[in-house]
Enzyme design. Structure first.
Site, PDB file in Angstrom:
ATOM      1  N   HIS A  72      -1.805  -4.210 -15.312  1.00  0.00           N
ATOM      2  CA  HIS A  72      -0.961  -3.216 -15.968  1.00  0.00           C
ATOM      3  C   HIS A  72      -1.600  -1.818 -15.900  1.00  0.00           C
ATOM      4  O   HIS A  72      -0.977  -0.864 -15.412  1.00  0.00           O
ATOM      5  CB  HIS A  72      -0.744  -3.636 -17.427  1.00  0.00           C
ATOM      6  CG  HIS A  72       0.168  -2.734 -18.193  1.00  0.00           C
ATOM      7  ND1 HIS A  72       1.505  -3.004 -18.343  1.00  0.00           N
ATOM      8  CD2 HIS A  72      -0.046  -1.569 -18.839  1.00  0.00           C
ATOM      9  CE1 HIS A  72       2.076  -2.036 -19.059  1.00  0.00           C
ATOM     10  NE2 HIS A  72       1.145  -1.158 -19.372  1.00  0.00           N
ATOM     11  N   GLU A  73      -2.829  -1.717 -16.348  1.00  0.00           N
ATOM     12  CA  GLU A  73      -3.487  -0.407 -16.367  1.00  0.00           C
ATOM     13  C   GLU A  73      -3.744   0.095 -14.946  1.00  0.00           C
ATOM     14  O   GLU A  73      -3.731   1.304 -14.694  1.00  0.00           O
ATOM     15  CB  GLU A  73      -4.782  -0.454 -17.183  1.00  0.00           C
ATOM     16  CG  GLU A  73      -4.617  -0.884 -18.648  1.00  0.00           C
ATOM     17  CD  GLU A  73      -3.581  -0.091 -19.431  1.00  0.00           C
ATOM     18  OE1 GLU A  73      -3.328   1.084 -19.083  1.00  0.00           O
ATOM     19  OE2 GLU A  73      -2.991  -0.651 -20.387  1.00  0.00           O
ATOM     20  N   HIS A 110      -0.786   2.056 -13.902  1.00  0.00           N
ATOM     21  CA  HIS A 110      -0.848   3.410 -14.464  1.00  0.00           C
ATOM     22  C   HIS A 110      -1.846   4.272 -13.680  1.00  0.00           C
ATOM     23  O   HIS A 110      -1.577   5.425 -13.351  1.00  0.00           O
ATOM     24  CB  HIS A 110      -1.308   3.362 -15.931  1.00  0.00           C
ATOM     25  CG  HIS A 110      -0.237   2.942 -16.904  1.00  0.00           C
ATOM     26  ND1 HIS A 110       0.964   3.578 -17.005  1.00  0.00           N
ATOM     27  CD2 HIS A 110      -0.207   1.948 -17.837  1.00  0.00           C
ATOM     28  CE1 HIS A 110       1.699   3.015 -17.967  1.00  0.00           C
ATOM     29  NE2 HIS A 110       1.011   2.012 -18.480  1.00  0.00           N
ATOM     30  N   GLU A 161       5.479   3.799 -16.986  1.00  0.00           N
ATOM     31  CA  GLU A 161       5.503   2.379 -17.314  1.00  0.00           C
ATOM     32  C   GLU A 161       6.097   1.554 -16.168  1.00  0.00           C
ATOM     33  O   GLU A 161       5.749   0.393 -15.994  1.00  0.00           O
ATOM     34  CB  GLU A 161       6.305   2.179 -18.614  1.00  0.00           C
ATOM     35  CG  GLU A 161       6.125   0.849 -19.278  1.00  0.00           C
ATOM     36  CD  GLU A 161       4.756   0.649 -19.961  1.00  0.00           C
ATOM     37  OE1 GLU A 161       3.978   1.608 -20.063  1.00  0.00           O
ATOM     38  OE2 GLU A 161       4.481  -0.501 -20.365  1.00  0.00           O
TER      39      GLU A 161
END
Lengths: 501, 501
Positions: free
Chosen positions: B265-266, B269, B295
Site C-alpha cells: 500500500h505505502e 503512495h 489512494e
C-alpha cells in the site's frame, strides 16, 4: 507585567524561535548523515541553505536587537540568570551583526569550493590541487580577524570563536608543555616493547558490537528516552534539545577499536547535552559553553574512564564471553595494555591518547603561521611532512595520510583543532577532582556504577550552560585554571605502570 | 528578462521556499513517528507549531499575493504549464487568505483538545467522553463551509479540500452503487464457505518479513536511491521531494497480513511521489492531484496487483521457501484464496477489499448528516452501531471497536474518508485500462516484471502533477469519468471464481 518583564518575555520567545529553527537544521543534518537516500542530497543542500539564511535573518532582526539593547540598558532590574542571558545574547547579536551579508555569502561560496577542491585533491592524493582554495579561505579568515577584532594576535580572534577567552599566548604555554613534558615521556615509552594488540583485529559481528556498545552507553547513564544512537560513516553527536540527543557510531567488523571509542566518545558529548537545563532551552544558560569543555566530556568518557583498568574490571568478562574467539585467551590486563598501546601513527583520528597531542600541536603551529602570514599555503605539504618527521618520527607517504587527512580546513575552520587537546587536558583535571571528591570512586566504576560520576558532571559542568567561561568553570570546579600538569600526572601514573618505566 | 518572466521567477522562488519549509516539517513529522526518542515529544510539538505558523505566513505573504495577482492578469503571456501553475497557486493563495488568523488558531486549539479527548475516550472505551469535543469540531467545520463557500451542499466545501471538484451529489451516486450493486454481491458471497486462512497467523520472524517486504517493493520499482522504508506503529508515506520519499510499514510476527499489505500500500503512495517531476518541485505541476488519486495508486498496488494470482505466481515460491512452517503445505491457490477472504469485521483498517467500502459508506452517510445538522453528535455511537448491524451484520461490542476506531475525526478531518473508496474505484478503472493497453500484461506480472506497469502509471498519472483534476485525469486515461462499474466488474470476475458463484 513591567516593561522589562514584557521585553524579557519577548526576547525569550524570539530566542526560542531561533533555537527551534536551529534544531530543525540539526535534524535535517543528522538525517543527512544517517538515513537520507543518496539522491536526496541536492534538495537537502538547498533546503539547508534556505533555513540557514532564515536563521541569520532572525539572529540579526532589528526588533531582536532593539529588545536586547533595551534589556541590556535595564539589566540592573533583572535577576542574575536573566541578566546573564541578556548580556550574552546581546554580545552574540552584536558579533553576528559585524558580518556583512556579502561576507556571509562569500564565505559560504568559498567553503563550498574549498570542500570540492579538497575532495578532488584527495582523489588524486595531491595537496597542490587544494592549495589555491586554502589560500582563499585564509584570506577570508584574515579578513574575519579584522572584523572580529583582537587584543594581541589575529589568530586569537578565531580561537575565541570556538573557545571563548582562549588566546595564542595561553595556548603557547600549553603546547610548550606538550613539547617539553609530554614529548620526553613519549621518548621513554618508545624505548620499551609495545604491548600485543593483534587480538583487537579479527571477526567482530556487527550486531554483537552494536549491542555491547549500547550496553556501555546505558551504563554511562545515557538516557534512551531522551536520545538514541545510529550508525554513520563519521561518528558525531547532535542535539535537538536536552530531551532529544542523537549520537552516532561506526562499526568495523574487523577492527574492534572503532565502535568502542566512538561509542564512548560520542556518549560523553551526548551526556553533556542531556544535562543542559530544559528551562533555559534556547538561551545562553541552556547552551554548552565551548568546544573545549564539550570535548572534555567526550574524552573523559573515552579515555579517562573508557581506557581505565577499573572500567574493564566490570566490563571485560562480558566482552570476553561475547567474543570468545578474539578475547577468550586474553587476560584482562593484556586487554587493558592493548587499548593503551602508544605508537606514533600518521593519522590523527587513529592516534593513541598521548601521541594525539603532537598531532594537534603540529596543526596549532601551522594554523598560527598560516593566519599570521608566516607560512605560504603552497609550502604547506612540505612543512607538514617535516613536522611529522621531527615530532612523531614518521615518514608521510602521501598527502592523503598527511596534510589532506582532516576535513576541518576545507570547511574553513581555523582555531578549532586546539580545542581537541584542551578537551583532554580539562578532562584530566576534572577527572582527578571527581576522584578526590566522590567517595568510593574506583569501587563504583569497578562495579559498573557510573551514575555518581555523571551526577558530579551534571552538577559541576552540564547544568551551568554558558554561565561560566571555560577557564572560570575549571577554576570553580578544581580551584585553578587549566593546568597541563594534571594531564601529565595522569599520563605518567598510568603509562609508567603499563610500560614499566 | 521581461517583467512577466521576472515575476514568474520570483513566484517560483517563493513557492520553492514554502516547499522547502514544508519538506522540513515533513521530515520532522516522519522522524516523530519513526525515530524520535519518547521524551522529545513536547519540544517537537512546539517546534512543529512554530514552523507551521511560519508556513502560513509565507503562504499568505502580501508580496506573494501581489506577484500572483500580476502574473494572473498577464497569464496570456505565459507558457501553458506556467499559466497553469500561476492559476492554481493564485487560487490556493486566495483560499488560504479566506481563513482569519483567529480561525486558524482556534482550529489548532480545538484539534489538540479533540485529540486529547479521543485518547481519553479510547482509554475508557466511552464515546461520550469525546462527544463534546466532536461537537466543537463540527461547529468549526460548519463555519468553515461558509468561509469556503459551496454551490449545493455545505459538505461539498469539505470534500473539495481533499478531492477537488467532488460533491455530495456525485458521491451519492457512487455510494448508491455501493449499496445497490456491491451489497447484494456481498450477500451472495456470505452464503458460501469461507476460504481457510489460519496459516496467515503463526510465527513469522521479523527480519525475514522485513527482507521479503523490501524485495516486493523493489520489484514494484520503488527506487531506494530516492527513498527508504522504516518501521512505524501506523504505516504512512511522506515525501521530502521526488528524490527523497519515505514509506513505513508495520511488522507483526504473529500475523503476516500487516507487513504485506502495508508494504504494498505505502509503496503505491511512494511510487506516485517518486514519479512527480522534479523540475516542478514546489509548484502545482509538481504536486499530487488529490487524495483519491493518491489512494488509487496505493490500492492498485495493494489490491489489484498485490492480491492477484499473477503476482503470486512469481512471488509465492519464494514466500513458501522463506516460511516453510506456515506455507510449506499450502498451495498457491489456497494462499491466493486466503488473502482474498471476504468477511465482515468491525475494524475498517482490517477489512477485506470488498466489505471495506461499506465501512466508508457508513462514515460518509454519518459525516453528511453531522455536517448538515441532521444528526446530533451525542447520538453518534448508537447510530454507528445500528448502521454496522444493518450493513455488515455486526454487533459492535464497545466504542473502541466502533465509533472511536478511527483517528480522523479527532484530527478534525471531515470529507477525508470518501477518498479511500474513490481510490479503489479509480484503481479498478486505471488497472483495467493498463491491462488493455500494455502488451503481455499478465505475463509480465507472472514473471515479476512490474516496470511496464510503473512506467504506464508514471506517464498517465504521476507526471501530470495537478495539471488535470481527478475526474479529468480519469477521463484522459480511460475515456470516461469515474465509473463504479469497473470496480464491480473487477470484483465479480475475481470473487465469483474464488467463491464459485
Amino acid at each position: 507585567m513591567s516593561k522589562v518583564d514584557k521585553y524579557y518575555k519577548e526576547y525569550c520567545e524570539h530566542a526560542l524561535k531561533i533555537q527551534e529553527l536551529d534544531s530543525s537544521i540539526s535534524l535535517l543534518r543528522w538525517d543527512q548523515e544517517t538515513h537520507m537516500p543518496k539522491d536526496g542530497a541536492t534538495f537537502r543542500a538547498n533546503q539547508l541553505g534556505m533555513l540557514s539564511g532564515l536563521k541569520y535573518d532572525w539572529k540579526t532582526a532589528d526588533r531582536y536587537g532593539d529588545l536586547l539593547k533595551s534589556l541590556y540598558e535595564s539589566r540592573a532590574e533583572l535577576k542574575p540568570e536573566q541578566k546573564f542571558n541578556v548580556e550574552k545574547s546581546f554580545q552574540n547579536f552584536n558579533k553576528t551583526k559585524k558580518y556583512t551579508k556579502d561576507f556571509v555569502v562569500r564565505e559560504s561560496k568559498l567553503v563550498s569550493e574549498a570542500y570540492r577542491a579538497w575532495i578532488e585533491a584527495r582523489s588524486e592524493k595531491k595537496y597542490q590541487l587544494f592549495s589555491n582554495s586554502l589560500k582563499s579561505i585564509l584570506d577570508l579568515r584574515r579578513e574575519e580577524t579584522e572584523i572580529l577584532g583582537y587584543a594581541d594576535k589575529p589568530y586569537d580572534a578565531l580561537l575565541n570563536e570556538y573557545e571563548e577567552g582562549m588566546t595564542t599566548a595561553k595556548l603557547d604555554v600549553v603546547f610548550t608543555d606538550v613539547k617539553n613534558k609530554l614529548n620526553p615521556f613519549l621518548k621513554e615509552i618508545a624505548n620499551k616493547p609495545k604491548p600485543e594488540n593483534a587480538f583487537m583485529y579479527g571477526n567482530f559481528p556487527f550486531q554483537k558490537q552494536w549491542d555491547f556498545g549500547l550496553e556501555l552507553i546505558k551504563q554511562c547513564g545515557f538516557n534512551f528516552d531522551k536520545g538514541r544512537q545510529d550508525l554513520s560513516v563519521h561518528p558525531f553527536s547532535s542535539s535537538m534539545n536536552p530531551s532529544d540527543v542523537r549520537i552516532t557510531t561506526r562499526v568495523d567488523e574487523t577492527n574492534f577499536y572503532f565502535m568502542l571509542w566512538s561509542c564512548l566518545h560520542e556518549c560523553g558529548h551526548g551526556l553533556y547535552e542531556q544535562g543542559l537545563r530544559e528551562e533555559f532551552f534556547g538561551l545562553p544558560m541552556g547552551k554548552s559553553v565551548s568546544l573545549g569543555i564539550h570535548e572534555s566530556q567526550s574524552r573523559l568518557y573515552e579515555n579517562n574512564l573508557g581506557r581505565s583498568s577499573e572500567f574493564w574490571s566490570h566490563n571485560y568478562p562480558k566482552l570476553q564471553s561475547l567474543f570468545k574467539d578474539s578475547f577468550g585467551g586474553v587476560s584482562q590486563d593484556d586487554f587493558y595494555k592493548a587499548i593503551n598501546r602508544v605508537e606514533p601513527s600518521p593519522i590523527r583520528t587513529e592516534a593513541d591518547e598521548l601521541t594525539y597531542h603532537l598531532h594537534i600541536m603540529i596543526r596549532y603551529e601551522i594554523e598560527k603561521k598560516l593566519i599570521h602570514g608566516e607560512l605560504d599555503s603552497k609550502d604547506l605539504s612540505e612543512v607538514w611532512n617535516e613536522m611529522y618527521k621531527q615530532y612523531l618520527n614518521i615518514d608521510i607517504k602521501n598527502d592523503n595520510e598527511g596534510v589532506l587527512q582532516d576535513i576541518h580546513w576545507s570547511h574553513g575552520s581555523f582555531g578549532y583543532f586546539p580545542t581537541y587537546s584542551l578537551g583532554s587536558f580539562f578532562a584530566a583535571q576534572f577527572y582527578a577532582h571527581a576522584k578526590e571528591e566522590l567517595p568510593e570512586f574506583d569501587k563504583n566504576i569497578k562495579t559498573g556504577n557510573l551514575i555518581p560520576l555523571l551526577e558530579w558532571l551534571n552538577k559541576n559542568v552540564h547544568r551551568h550552560g554558558q554561565r561560566y567561561q571555560a577557564d572560570e568553570l575549571c577554576e570553580r570546579i578544581t580551584g585553578k585554571p587549566l593546568d597541563f600538569d594534571y594531564f601529565m600526572q595522569y599520563a605518567k601514573e598510568k603509562f609508567s605502570s603499563i610500560y614499566n618505566l
